[in-house]
Design a protein around this motif. Sequence first.
Motif, PDB file in Angstrom:
ATOM      1  N   GLY A  90       0.848  -1.079   0.004  1.00 17.46           N
ATOM      2  CA  GLY A  90      -0.096   0.028   0.055  1.00 17.46           C
ATOM      3  C   GLY A  90       0.640   1.210   0.114  1.00 17.46           C
ATOM      4  O   GLY A  90       0.552   2.216   0.751  1.00 17.46           O
ATOM      5  N   SER A  91       1.969   1.320  -0.832  1.00 14.66           N
ATOM      6  CA  SER A  91       2.753   2.132  -0.728  1.00 14.66           C
ATOM      7  C   SER A  91       2.607   3.464  -1.774  1.00 14.66           C
ATOM      8  O   SER A  91       1.844   3.336  -2.677  1.00 14.66           O
ATOM      9  N   THR A  92       3.046   4.473  -1.545  1.00 11.34           N
ATOM     10  CA  THR A  92       3.163   5.597  -2.487  1.00 11.34           C
ATOM     11  C   THR A  92       3.630   5.281  -3.709  1.00 11.34           C
ATOM     12  O   THR A  92       4.638   4.871  -3.966  1.00 11.34           O
ATOM     13  N   PRO A  93       3.057   5.581  -4.943  1.00 12.27           N
ATOM     14  CA  PRO A  93       3.562   5.545  -6.174  1.00 12.27           C
ATOM     15  C   PRO A  93       4.660   6.110  -6.487  1.00 12.27           C
ATOM     16  O   PRO A  93       4.731   7.257  -6.136  1.00 12.27           O
ATOM     17  N   GLY A  94       5.758   5.500  -7.111  1.00 10.36           N
ATOM     18  CA  GLY A  94       6.814   6.455  -7.359  1.00 10.36           C
ATOM     19  C   GLY A  94       8.157   5.553  -7.237  1.00 10.36           C
ATOM     20  O   GLY A  94       8.072   4.380  -6.933  1.00 10.36           O
ATOM     21  N   LYS A  95       9.198   6.297  -7.132  1.00  6.34           N
ATOM     22  CA  LYS A  95      10.562   5.755  -7.024  1.00  6.34           C
ATOM     23  C   LYS A  95      10.903   5.593  -5.512  1.00  6.34           C
ATOM     24  O   LYS A  95      10.374   6.227  -4.718  1.00  6.34           O
ATOM     25  N   TRP A  96      11.415   4.475  -5.180  1.00  6.71           N
ATOM     26  CA  TRP A  96      11.943   4.202  -3.917  1.00  6.71           C
ATOM     27  C   TRP A  96      13.520   4.079  -3.934  1.00  6.71           C
ATOM     28  O   TRP A  96      13.900   3.812  -4.833  1.00  6.71           O
ATOM     29  N   SER A  97      14.241   4.561  -2.804  1.00  9.04           N
ATOM     30  CA  SER A  97      15.667   4.363  -2.673  1.00  9.04           C
ATOM     31  C   SER A  97      16.039   3.335  -1.563  1.00  9.04           C
ATOM     32  O   SER A  97      15.185   3.174  -0.746  1.00  9.04           O
ATOM     33  N   PHE A  98      17.085   2.568  -1.825  1.00 12.62           N
ATOM     34  CA  PHE A  98      17.469   1.660  -0.873  1.00 12.62           C
ATOM     35  C   PHE A  98      18.785   1.740  -0.390  1.00 12.62           C
ATOM     36  O   PHE A  98      19.672   0.724  -0.459  1.00 12.62           O
ATOM     37  N   GLY A 141      21.452  -7.730  11.385  1.00 12.00           N
ATOM     38  CA  GLY A 141      21.189  -7.240   9.862  1.00 12.00           C
ATOM     39  C   GLY A 141      20.251  -5.886   9.788  1.00 12.00           C
ATOM     40  O   GLY A 141      19.446  -5.959  10.564  1.00 12.00           O
ATOM     41  N   ALA A 142      20.434  -5.522   8.690  1.00  7.88           N
ATOM     42  CA  ALA A 142      19.200  -4.465   8.441  1.00  7.88           C
ATOM     43  C   ALA A 142      19.242  -3.995   7.116  1.00  7.88           C
ATOM     44  O   ALA A 142      20.108  -4.110   6.175  1.00  7.88           O
ATOM     45  N   CYS A 143      17.843  -3.916   6.702  1.00  5.40           N
ATOM     46  CA  CYS A 143      17.511  -3.444   5.445  1.00  5.40           C
ATOM     47  C   CYS A 143      16.292  -2.119   5.614  1.00  5.40           C
ATOM     48  O   CYS A 143      15.750  -2.246   6.498  1.00  5.40           O
ATOM     49  N   GLY A 144      16.281  -1.548   4.675  1.00  4.41           N
ATOM     50  CA  GLY A 144      15.458  -0.442   4.645  1.00  4.41           C
ATOM     51  C   GLY A 144      15.184   0.285   3.242  1.00  4.41           C
ATOM     52  O   GLY A 144      16.232   0.282   2.464  1.00  4.41           O
ATOM     53  N   GLY A 145      13.851   0.811   3.124  1.00  3.66           N
ATOM     54  CA  GLY A 145      13.732   1.564   1.863  1.00  3.66           C
ATOM     55  C   GLY A 145      12.787   2.506   1.872  1.00  3.66           C
ATOM     56  O   GLY A 145      12.121   2.757   3.034  1.00  3.66           O
ATOM     57  N   GLN A 146      12.811   3.574   1.211  1.00  3.67           N
ATOM     58  CA  GLN A 146      11.907   4.831   1.547  1.00  3.67           C
ATOM     59  C   GLN A 146      11.337   5.273   0.265  1.00  3.67           C
ATOM     60  O   GLN A 146      12.259   5.366  -0.892  1.00  3.67           O
TER      61      GLN A 146
END
Length: 433
Positions: free
Chosen positions: A258-266, A278-283
Amino acid sequence: MPEKGAPRIRRRTWLVAALAVTLLAASSVTWFAVSRAEEREDVLDANRALVARGCAGLLREELYSSVPDDERGVLDAYGTLLQPGQESRALLDCTVAWGADGGASEADVRAKVRAEAVPDRTSPGGVTGDFGLPLPSTATGSTGAADPWHTGPVATSSLLVDCPKGLDGRGRSVRDLLVSVNLPTGSDGADEGYDDYDDYDDDVPKAERLAAARTAAKVANWVSRKQGCGSEPLRTEPGAAPAKAPELCAWLSPKGLGSTPGKWSFDGNDSVYNRRAGACGGQWDDTAGSPGHLTVKAAGAESWSGVLANGAYEDYADDLMVPDPKDSGLNAPADKPVTVEQSGDDPQLALWARSECAAGPTYHRVTVTPEFDFDYGLEDGKVVLQPKDQRRLSQRVHTVLDRYLAAPDGWPRRSHCRKTTIVGEVAEWRERD
């Protein structure tokens, strides 16, 4: 009547006396300069000898060439490896200092190394990050800057190492070795008026951080050899890094959240596997649009294993950001509306879970960050989350956890995690009673 030659004789006598005084003064200055130079040489030799023999010689490489010749150093050292008859929690605790009439604790310049067994927990914040040297998957470390004595920045390094054969003399077998290092730097934070970590962190050069990391690795190797604890030898110089694991965070996708349409960075995700954490994330990162109300604009997952697990949970508990079994409203979506007030922060919905993994008991924390459109609310600066909204966000954070646990190349699978149980949810926009 005086003889004609008398004034000349007196003049010669005066000149001879003046010359003698001048020669005596010059010789005194020369003697003082030579004496002072010899004194400085003695101080330099004594300080170099102090560095060479103190702290098991582990500081020699970093400090030997830079010790002062105008102040005699002092050494404070104790620990079960330096003095077996002395009780100490530390395996090695050693400080070399200069500029201290009252001892190392009052010195202006200090170098300190400490190695200790960790029986229960330690905070992951100090030992996870950029260490600067290649580490095996069984060790984790970081470097940085601090001002522990309020005399100016020091380069710091912390290192957590696995000792599978255990560390002796702790009352019970302990296999986690924690090393911390503080080394003096060329920065003078006291004169610059630094008042917090971020002010002077960037002013400690990379080379000085690397020196702290190299010292920590040497201390860990030395303790391991002395104890025979079976830890993997650590490299003390830069070189080829461990093989990267580019698929470690490939599971994290905004699709289906249910994310905002468009680009994400990781950016900044783990690319090298470590069995301790360990760690992972994106926005969302698309300037062409704007996030929609209650869409997910960021998501992530972190895991801490072994002594880092309880350390991480305790850190979050100190900020009241762990599930509270006595408050069902923090552990599950509420059955009544919740008012969220604008604060300038981006509150998250966090889901905690617990597993048994390769490095021991493990905590996982996964999060989603929804967008709150406060112009959307009935009052300025406020929006109301209906029960259906809360359930929807809960489903999304559970989706993140399911993906994280099931990813073939993700941290939980690589760490052979099993027996996973849900601990609870924490909605950061809700206040505790």
